[in-house]
Design an enzyme around this catalytic site. Structure first.
Site, PDB file in Angstrom:
ATOM      1  N   ASP A 103      -0.462  -4.893  -9.041  1.00 24.81           N
ATOM      2  CA  ASP A 103       0.700  -4.090  -9.441  1.00 24.81           C
ATOM      3  C   ASP A 103       1.750  -4.094  -8.337  1.00 24.81           C
ATOM      4  OD1 ASP A 103      -0.957  -2.621  -7.769  1.00 24.81           O
ATOM      5  OD2 ASP A 103      -0.756  -0.733  -8.877  1.00 24.81           O
ATOM      6  N   ASP A 106       2.170  -4.114  -0.742  1.00 23.95           N
ATOM      7  CA  ASP A 106       2.920  -3.294   0.213  1.00 23.95           C
ATOM      8  C   ASP A 106       2.691  -3.889   1.614  1.00 23.95           C
ATOM      9  OD1 ASP A 106       4.320  -0.957   1.095  1.00 23.95           O
ATOM     10  OD2 ASP A 106       2.455   0.119   1.364  1.00 23.95           O
ATOM     11  N   PHE A 155       8.508   4.828  -2.233  1.00 22.57           N
ATOM     12  CA  PHE A 155       7.355   5.057  -3.086  1.00 22.57           C
ATOM     13  C   PHE A 155       7.801   5.054  -4.551  1.00 22.57           C
ATOM     14  CE2 PHE A 155       4.167   7.740  -5.228  1.00 22.57           C
ATOM     15  CZ  PHE A 155       3.035   7.009  -4.897  1.00 22.57           C
TER      16      PHE A 155
HETATM   17  P1  5GP Z   1      -1.203  -2.614   0.529  1.00 21.04           P
HETATM   18  O1  5GP Z   1      -0.512  -1.825   1.598  1.00 21.04           O
HETATM   19  O2  5GP Z   1      -2.643  -2.861   0.905  1.00 21.04           O
HETATM   20  O3  5GP Z   1      -0.463  -3.869   0.175  1.00 21.04           O
HETATM   21  O4  5GP Z   1      -1.203  -1.716  -0.773  1.00 21.04           O
HETATM   22  C1  5GP Z   1      -2.220  -0.775  -0.977  1.00 21.04           C
HETATM   23  C2  5GP Z   1      -2.034   0.017  -2.222  1.00 21.04           C
HETATM   24  O5  5GP Z   1      -1.093   1.023  -1.938  1.00 21.04           O
HETATM   25  C3  5GP Z   1      -1.498  -0.657  -3.468  1.00 21.04           C
HETATM   26  O6  5GP Z   1      -2.451  -1.372  -4.200  1.00 21.04           O
HETATM   27  C4  5GP Z   1      -1.049   0.571  -4.233  1.00 21.04           C
HETATM   28  O7  5GP Z   1      -2.154   1.161  -4.881  1.00 21.04           O
HETATM   29  C5  5GP Z   1      -0.568   1.493  -3.136  1.00 21.04           C
HETATM   30  N1  5GP Z   1       0.896   1.487  -3.024  1.00 21.04           N
HETATM   31  C6  5GP Z   1       1.675   0.911  -2.100  1.00 21.04           C
HETATM   32  N2  5GP Z   1       2.973   1.163  -2.320  1.00 21.04           N
HETATM   33  C7  5GP Z   1       3.002   1.955  -3.444  1.00 21.04           C
HETATM   34  C8  5GP Z   1       4.058   2.556  -4.194  1.00 21.04           C
HETATM   35  O8  5GP Z   1       5.266   2.468  -3.900  1.00 21.04           O
HETATM   36  N3  5GP Z   1       3.682   3.287  -5.285  1.00 21.04           N
HETATM   37  C9  5GP Z   1       2.385   3.451  -5.661  1.00 21.04           C
HETATM   38  N4  5GP Z   1       2.149   4.172  -6.762  1.00 21.04           N
HETATM   39  N5  5GP Z   1       1.373   2.884  -4.981  1.00 21.04           N
HETATM   40  C10 5GP Z   1       1.683   2.147  -3.876  1.00 21.04           C
END
Ligand code: 5GP
Length: 179
Positions: A103, A106, A155
């Site tokens: 989805d 980040d 976010f």
């Molecule tokens: P990573 O930092 O490992 O790429 O992302 C980890 C997780 O953080 C993502 O899979 C998601 O669940 C959550 N995440 C990161 N940014 C957002 C955001 O803007 N909105 C939401 N709802 N979840 C986020």
């Protein structure tokens, strides 16, 4: 609906549904070319990717399969800190062309853990497709092959993404309104 209140936070519409659909269609077109004559296995990362997976797959004209994986994050006692595990993932991916569906990417830590864990099962190839990508937050070296929409470091919820369980059902993408 241009504003929503979820738990303690307020969000405003940032990317309307039509724009999300156009972006997903662009990624589908890329994949339809890249995997023509192959039979890729799409692996959706739950919970958030269900929306992107459905919208993407209905736009694919290639032969393909889909399965889903749930990821567990916990803090272990080792010095590596965060450990991620694939829960109940019994799919045989050896020799398959695998496309991981996310989805949102980040920092990239989650997707890199998933890539490492899937690589151990010897797929023929692996690529990543994500609905949303935050380039300013990304800390990894791995190339994110297929990005539908690049967003700033805010976010967001909607289109499968939640705030403490709420908001996944919202069409379009909503951005947090700072207090
Ligand atoms: P990573 O930092 O490992 O790429 O992302 C980890 C997780 O953080 C993502 O899979 C998601 O669940 C959550 N995440 C990161 N940014 C957002 C955001 O803007 N909105 C939401 N709802 N979840 C986020």
């Amino acid at each position: 609906m241009s504003r929503v209140h979820l738990h303690d936070l307020d969000f405003e519409l940032f990317i309307p549904e039509a724009e999300v659909n156009e972006a997903v269609a662009r990624v589908a077109a890329e994949l339809n070319v890249k995997y023509v004559g192959k039979r890729p296995l799409f692996v959706g990362v739950l919970n958030g990717s269900f929306f992107f997976a459905a919208e993407l797959l209905k736009r694919l004209t290639i032969e393909c399969e889909i399965t889903f994986v749930k990821v567990a994050s916990y803090h272990g006692t080792s010095s590596t800190g965060k450990v991620t595990d694939l829960i109940g993932f019994n799919e045989r991916i050896e020799g398959r062309d695998v496309v991981i569906l996310e989805d949102i990417v980040d920092t990239g830590n989650t997707i890199v853990h998933i890539l490492d864990l899937l690589r151990d099962r010897h797929p023929a190839s692996m690529s990543i497709a994500t609905l949303l990508f935050k380039p300013d937050a990304y800390k990894q070296q791995v190339t994110i092959d297929h990005v539908a929409i690049r967003i700033p470091n805010d976010f967001v919820v909607g289109s499968g993404l939640d705030h403490n369980g709420l908001g996944r059902n919202l069409p379009g993408i909503y951005r947090i309104i700072p207090n």
